[in-house]
Scaffold this active site. Structure first.
Site, short mmCIF file in Angstrom:
data_model
loop_
_atom_site.label_atom_id
_atom_site.label_comp_id
_atom_site.label_asym_id
_atom_site.label_seq_id
_atom_site.Cartn_x
_atom_site.Cartn_y
_atom_site.Cartn_z
CD GLU B 201 -1.53 0.05 3.60
OE1 GLU B 201 -2.13 1.13 3.67
OE2 GLU B 201 -1.80 -0.92 4.33
CB SER B 255 -8.95 3.13 9.53
OG SER B 255 -9.67 2.81 8.38
#
Lengths: 784, 433
Positions: B201, B255
């Site tokens: 990521e 998040s």
């Protein structure tokens, strides 16, 4: 944020004023009190004052021997004198009792010189009017952070084992840090309602380098909203029962496992409260409290690490009401620091963290007394110890239990300033004690039992030492209760006063004896033994002088060892001594283990003696009587004859039957009168008697009289001799010195002998030459 | 390899673009090139940075030559499956010839029509139309880049749709990043018969950021900052470019939060992260106010007053704490007033939402600032979906960076806040690294 106090409506009510305070225990010596300081936090008040304590001390005085026989056959006289010493008192209690306590102080305060009370803490302004009205003192407010830092410096400098590392899953949760002589620089992270991060560089130089608004107030405020639980400690209790994984989004919730590429394990929290972002699920109070606790602890830990890294600091202390004695928060903060620094920085906590503000405020007010000029010692008899009041118990529960909950710290001003022995190889890593009983459960069991067993004998001897005082028996009984209570506390909380060691057990006993005015229970016994031993001195020296050089060297060593068998401090020996007073020096020699001894480097020592004499030997002596007179003195005589200067270091104050500096002065004079070698040594200033600064049967080489340190340096001391079980085995067995050292002791305890692989009366003769020091054999620097 | 979609031999077109001038890769791929090249008098550091880029560019040229020969078949997707949201980017070719159109398989056509003719999918899927990039040339194809998101917990519905639309019959490679690429890999296989090509990521994030910033489009500038962050009345958004951005602190607020120090496209490290991120804001807001969506939480926050919840320096000291240079308005204790029962009873849900937003945002600001100091970096780029329609937090961050660093740090933001990982994944499909 500096602010660590807060006003909570739940604790502002006043407790039943009819509660009676135990006057023997709390606010002691109030009649002599002066210089008050008070630190009022959100729930606890800390009061500090200075008092003078009158104590009986045993003094020895030489008779005038010019008038021969006049004094009978006694060598010296013993007198009990009153001595005034300075003491600092710190008391911590719930804010609810503040009025009761102020009334009590007003009623007992005789001293009227005091006009001002220094105050700090968030609650100081709230109670200002009450204090001024009740005590008639003017409240003088001091900056909170300044007080905190002042207090922190003071405890770090004066209290051994003040700082500790907390490890929840270790055998002992508390790992106490050795006192580092150099306490600066350090980082103090104070977690009150917010967080202040302060860099302390010296006594007067500190800077608030940062902080965070996410602190104890966030845990409390947000926790109260989420769980409808009002009290801070109840929230912590909830948290300790919760499972945060049901509320937090973990790495494995996102990845299904670990994020291997970055080395993030699956159990790491990816997003705090990440799972509660849903309207259709209920979460338990416990789980939410736990998640909140982790969130806040991790955040504070992370910021602390970032600041520590930026300022290149490795010592980070945590304090504030969020931490104060709560295992739960100490654990989560420790975890966070370990995680973020990969173990490079340890989170440190302080035993007296709750007192820092009060200590600092007091010091601010006492600047004219120069408290920082002196050394201070924690008084184990008058201090409550860590976690004396369980933080998990709330005040109502405690009130119901019928006791007035308070915590005390007392510190005695030491007559002498204490410093490191300049000959320690590495002062920062020096640990005096050989066994840490906090971490060694079987040894702890044994020694606690041993000290409890010996208590009857100690009480008996204490009473016997004061035959003309009828109330001695009553005081001795109080002593027994006090010390037994300490032993029981230590059984439950071995960490109460730092690392539990044989030394701390012995010192605690001495403190308790002093507290009840038994300054020297062995004074008479010592006197008698000194008298007897002196009579044999000349005979002993004569027989030594008849030996060949090599025989003599061995006989001298055996003499020191045999002398050391005479020891009332060791149970096995005191039994024999009491049952058989004829047990003589020769008998002691026969009891000694034959060579090879348990630890035996006699051959190296002998080789060394064949070389050039030492410049100066520092000799830490042990017992009075046969030990000092027939064992040590002939050995000293030989050193002097070799051309070695000798510094005899003895205790400043009494401990067991150890010879004190005062006694040794008289003994040496008497020996000098019989022995020209000793006489010349004294006259030519080649034999010096100095006090160690200690009143302990053990020896902490990091807390020695400043004068001793100076002498050691001036005389270029190149040999340190440590004698006896207390100083060479219980302590300093592993001490590394930067010069040659000789540790001599006879093991007079069968349990310890067993532990060390020997038997009763096994001999430790440990001669050590530091690596890299010139060695006379090769005449060059070894290792060669 | 099966010949699906409409791959054609278009070497000519690409060669036209690939002039020997060795411009940065983005230039090669884009018909028009916008990058404000430093004028010749500009600082030498800028020149050096450019030449560095060229070196690395020529190194990847050979790779690129082979890439264009194996240009992947349509459809082109990039996916980022985060803890809360799934981000999907879809390239819609607009240069399809009639011949292609005829050859295009029905499935593909249906997917294209479904995605481009709707702006909402199911109950929770949304296409951010305002972010769409038009007239983009990718791998020699012209078209539009679409940005779609839906909650991660609706991934099963998405997989079901993929199954219904026989996505697997297209034999496309689905490049996916984010933790979900790992977590749901087997679900993709079992439920939709799809093989994921999993990507890291952070690699994708950086690639996506650098790419989107370099794309010139007719719309507003990708990168912007706030002028006068300290003055609410004159605080305005100003466009800028990530020209010569290194070293750069990249703060991705999803998040949770990741903070990366980026020294070049291929040289970066994750400095740290914090679990107090967007998920915490939303999670706490849901618990404290009973709301259920990010938009709802933000709306409440915009109407609340955090100073009723937080304890400020002036609440304790009556004003500034001058000894330590703390202004009276600074927050001393987040939620500190909530220790008092009376105050707990007097605050509104809006106040609580606002305080949560301010707490989380300021905390990210502090950690970021400390990382910037430790890493000696002055440019900070904030991305991630926490900042979506969240001007409040962006201004707070801009202000915090400016105020506490005394103007040393500059906070930058990007329009495509949370989509960079997905874009990076798409780029990986087109140009495997």
């Amino acid at each position: 944020m500096a602010e660590c106090g807060r006003v909570d409506s739940n604790t502002s009510h006043t407790m039943d004023k009819s509660i009676t305070l135990p006057p023997d225990e709390i606010f002691r010596n109030l009649e002599n009190a002066k210089r008050f300081a008070i630190d009022i936090g959100g729930s606890l008040t800390k009061l500090a004052y200075y008092s003078t304590v009158q104590h009986k001390v045993a003094k020895v005085r030489s008779f005038d021997h010019t008038a021969k026989e006049a004094a009978g056959d006694k060598l010296y006289e013993i007198s009990m004198q009153e001595e005034v010493t300075a003491r600092l008192h710190f008391i911590k209690f719930e804010n609810a009792y503040i009025e009761t306590c102020l009334d009590f102080i007003k009623d007992h305060l005789v001293n009227t010189e005091t006009k001002v009370i220094k105050a700090t803490g968030g609650g100081a302004h709230k109670f200002k009017e009450l204090i001024e009205r009740k005590l008639g003192l003017k409240v003088d407010k001091e900056d909170e952070m300044t007080c905190l830092i002042k207090g922190c410096n003071f405890v770090l400098r004066n209290i051994p084992h003040e700082a500790f590392v907390y490890a929840k899953h270790a055998d002992s949760e508390f790992r106490f840090q050795t006192t580092n002589p150099d306490i600066f620089p350090y980082l103090l992270v104070n977690i009150g309602s917010g967080v202040s991060i302060v860099k302390v560089e010296s006594e007067d130089k500190f800077e608030r380098i940062g902080g965070s608004s996410i602190g104890g107030g966030t845990f409390w405020g947000l926790g109260a909203l989420l769980t409808k639980t009002k009290r801070f400690d109840e929230l912590l209790q909830l948290a300790s029962k919760g499972q945060h994984a049901s509320v937090d989004m973990l790495v494995k919730d996102i990845y299904g496992g670990s994020y291997g590429y970055l080395g993030l394990t699956g159990d790491l929290i990816a997003s705090s409260f990440g799972k509660s972002a849903t309207a259709d699920k209920e979460f338990s109070k416990e789980d939410m409290a736990k998640s909140l606790l982790h969130m806040i602890s991790n955040d504070i830990g992370q910021l602390a690490c970032l600041y520590a890294k930026l300022h290149n600091l490795s010592r980070v202390y945590f304090g504030g009401f969020f931490i104060r004695g709560h295992p739960v928060t100490m654990h989560t903060i420790t975890y966070s620091i370990n995680f973020f620094t990969k173990g490079e920085v340890q989170a440190l906590f302080l035993r007296h963290e709750g007192y820092l503000g009060a200590i600092g405020a007091f010091l601010k007010g006492a600047e004219e007394d120069n408290p920082n000029q002196y050394s201070w010692g924690e008084n184990y008899a008058g201090s409550s110890g860590l976690m004396s009041v369980s933080p998990d118990m709330n005040p109502m529960q405690r009130a119901r239990s019928g006791t007035f909950p308070f915590d005390m710290l007392e510190m005695d001003r030491l007559e002498r300033q204490l410093v490191n022995l300049p000959l320690l190889q590495d002062p920062s890593s020096y640990i005096p004690d050989t066994v840490d009983l906090t971490e060694d459960a079987p040894a702890r069991e044994y020694w606690l039992y041993c000290f409890e067993e010996a208590l009857d004998g100690v009480v008996k001897r204490a009473v016997a030492s004061q035959p003309d005082m009828p109330e001695a028996a009553l005081r001795a009984e109080k002593f027994r209760q006090k010390y037994r209570h300490k032993l029981q506390t230590l059984r439950q909380q071995p960490f109460a006063y730092g690392s539990l060691t044989v030394r701390s057990l012995l010192d605690t006993r001495e403190h308790c004896l002093n507290e009840f005015n038994f300054p020297d229970p062995y004074s008479k016994i010592k006197q008698r033994e000194n008298d007897i031993a002196l009579k044999y001195y000349q005979k002993a020296v004569k027989s030594l002088d008849e030996l060949s050089w090599e025989e003599k060297q061995f006989a001298l060593v055996r003499g020191v060892l045999a002398g050391n068998v005479f020891d009332w401090g060791a149970k096995a020996v005191s039994d024999v001594l009491e049952s058989d007073p004829e047990f003589g020096f020769e008998e002691a020699k026969r009891q000694l283990e034959e060579r090879p001894w348990l630890i035996d480097s006699y051959d190296q020592w002998l080789e060394r003696l064949k070389g050039p004499p030492h410049k100066c030997a520092l000799f830490f002596v042990d017992n009075s009587g046969v030990d000092i007179i027939l064992g040590v003195m002939p050995f000293v005589r030989e050193l002097l004859s070799r051309g070695t200067e000798v510094v005899l270091a003895s205790n400043s104050g009494p401990a067991l039957n150890d010879v004190t500096n005062g006694e040794l002065q008289i003994l040496t004079e008497r020996i000098a009168a019989m022995d020209p070698v000793i006489e010349a040594g004294l006259r030519e200033d080649r034999l010096l008697l100095v006090q160690s600064g200690s009143s302990s049967p053990c020896l902490d080489l990091s807390r020695l009289d400043k004068v001793l340190a100076m002498v050691v340096r001036e005389r270029q001391t190149d040999l340190v001799i440590i004698e006896g079980m207390g100083r060479a085995i219980h302590t300093n067995y592993y001490a590394m010195l930067s010069c040659e050292s000789l540790k001599m002791a006879v093991i007079k305890n069968s349990w310890l002998a067993d532990r060390l692989g020997g038997k009763l009366f096994s001999v430790v003769f440990k001669y050590e030459v530091p690596v890299g020091k010139p060695n006379k054999d090769c005449g060059a620097f070894s290792p060669c | 390899m099966a010949f699906n979609g409409h791959q054609r031999d278009d070497d000519d077109i690409i060669d036209e673009n690939e002039t020997p001038s060795k411009q940065p890769r983005s230039d090669k791929e884009m018909p028009v090139h916008f990058r404000n090249e430093p004028n010749s008098e500009s600082a030498t550091t800028a020149g050096r940075a450019t030449s560095d880029r060229r070196t690395s560019q020529s190194a990847t040229r050979h790779r690129h030559d082979s890439v264009k020969k194996t240009r992947p078949p349509f459809p082109w997707f990039g996916m980022d499956i985060g803890g809360t949201l799934v981000k999907l980017v879809y390239f819609e070719p607009k240069d399809i010839t009639a011949e292609e159109e005829q050859e295009e398989v029905e499935n593909l056509k249906s997917i294209r029509r479904y995605l481009t003719s709707n702006t909402a999918y199911g109950k929770t899927g949304i296409r951010d139309v305002h972010l769409e990039l038009q007239d983009l040339t990718l791998c020699g194809r012209k078209g539009s880049l679409h940005f779609i998101r839906f909650p991660t917990h609706d991934l099963p519905a998405f997989l079901q749709m993929g199954r219904d639309k026989h996505f697997s019959s297209l034999h496309t490679t689905l490049c996916a990043t984010g933790g979900g690429a790992y977590k749901f890999e087997s679900d993709f296989r079992l439920m939709a018969d799809l093989e994921l090509h999993k990507l890291d990521e952070l690699d994708c994030l950086i690639r996506g950021v650098l790419y989107l910033d370099s794309v010139m489009s007719s719309g507003p500038s990708e990168c912007y900052y706030f002028e006068n962050p300290a003055d609410p009345d004159h605080c305005v958004q100003k466009p800028c470019t990530l020209e010569n951005p290194y070293p750069l602190l990249l703060v991705n607020i999803g998040s949770g939060v990741s903070i990366l120090a980026v020294y070049s496209e291929n040289n970066y490290k994750r400095v740290t992260g914090t679990s107090l991120g967007g998920g915490t804001f939303l999670g706490l807001c849901c618990l404290l106010t009973g709301c259920s969506t990010f938009e709802e939480a933000l709306e409440m926050a915009s109407q609340g007053e955090s100073t009723r919840v937080d304890k400020l320096v002036r609440d304790i000291y009556g004003g500034d704490y001058e000894r330590f240079g703390l202004p009276g308005w600074a927050v001393a204790s987040s939620f500190g007033n909530m220790m008092s029962k009376e105050k707990r009873e007097s605050v509104s849900k809006e106040d609580l939402a606002r305080a949560t937003l301010v707490t989380i945002t300021n905390n990210i600001g502090s950690i970021t600032r400390m990382c910037a100091l430790n890493e000696n970096i002055e440019t900070v780029l904030f991305v991630g979906n926490f900042l979506r329609v969240n001007t409040l937090s962006m201004k707070l961050l801009a202000y915090a960076m400016d105020y506490w660093s005394k103007g040393q740090l500059k906070a930058l933001f990007l329009r495509h806040e949370g989509y960079f990982g997905a874009v990076g994944a798409l780029l990986e499909l087109l140009h495997p690294s």
